[in-house]
Enzyme design. Sequence first.
Site, mmCIF file in Angstrom:
data_model
loop_
_atom_site.group_PDB
_atom_site.id
_atom_site.type_symbol
_atom_site.label_atom_id
_atom_site.label_comp_id
_atom_site.label_asym_id
_atom_site.label_seq_id
_atom_site.Cartn_x
_atom_site.Cartn_y
_atom_site.Cartn_z
ATOM 1 C CG HIS B 34 40.443 40.400 32.041
ATOM 2 N ND1 HIS B 34 39.667 41.481 32.368
ATOM 3 C CD2 HIS B 34 39.856 39.854 30.945
ATOM 4 C CE1 HIS B 34 38.655 41.578 31.527
ATOM 5 N NE2 HIS B 34 38.744 40.619 30.649
ATOM 6 C CB ILE B 40 38.782 45.887 34.029
ATOM 7 C CG1 ILE B 40 39.138 45.176 32.720
ATOM 8 C CG2 ILE B 40 39.239 47.322 33.992
ATOM 9 C CD1 ILE B 40 38.402 45.740 31.514
ATOM 10 N N GLY B 43 33.866 40.685 32.050
ATOM 11 C CA GLY B 43 32.411 40.704 31.873
ATOM 12 C C GLY B 43 31.776 39.353 32.149
ATOM 13 C CB VAL B 44 32.742 35.814 31.429
ATOM 14 C CG1 VAL B 44 32.639 35.831 29.931
ATOM 15 C CG2 VAL B 44 34.178 35.868 31.876
ATOM 16 C CD GLU B 48 28.719 31.846 37.303
ATOM 17 O OE1 GLU B 48 28.330 31.720 36.128
ATOM 18 O OE2 GLU B 48 28.383 31.080 38.226
#
Lengths: 78, 151
Positions: B34, B40, B43-44, B48
């Site tokens: 990723h 980077i 987003g998840v 969290e």
Amino acid sequence: MTQRDAIEWIAKIFETSPDQLTSDTPREAIAAWDSLGVLTLMASLDSDFGIVLTDDDVQGIKTVGDILHVMQRNGKLT
Amino acid sequence: MRFILVDRIHELDPGKQIVASKTLPAHEELFRDHFPGFPIVPGVLLTEMMAQAAGRCLDADGTHPGRAMLGKINGANFREWVRPDQEIRLHAKITQNRPTYATADCFAEVEGKKVCSAELFFVFAPHDRFAPDHRDPVLEAYWTTHPSQAR
């Protein structure tokens, strides 16, 4: 708020179309009206209208009309 | 990788607001995928992180029948890429705090710039669902340095 506006508000809470809802629509007919949906409804009534439901209120809400009744009882429906 | 996505609590007003931080080091395996050559923070994971910070703020309150669990994500936005090794500051303000549910407005920033935000909805899972000897190391560390706030 009119009843039509209120039904649109309820539809948004339960992520459904207002066209699918009438006063007689029961909880079982709305997929997102599950345990999380109940809590979402409680939080939204609280944040949007300042209505804090009691446990008895929650137990008594079984249809869309019951939600409308709570809103009317709290002076939120014209 | 452990799933403790808060390194440190900087400010805590139990049940009301929290500022915490997390840094994901470049050697974390997830950055191989990723993304390849363009690592980077997903987003998840940012979401969290905000949820874990807000959840600790609620758990520190000690007035709920259980532990705060993320129930719903409303309107999450991701504005900037976050790189490995960047410190991510996590801010959460509890907007509704009821016995059975809570909501929080959260955002994360890097070097003073907002990188994401979300409105999060929490429910509470009964304490007896969890290991009885479990202690939250992040909250414990905070309370060690702020003993007057310890429960």
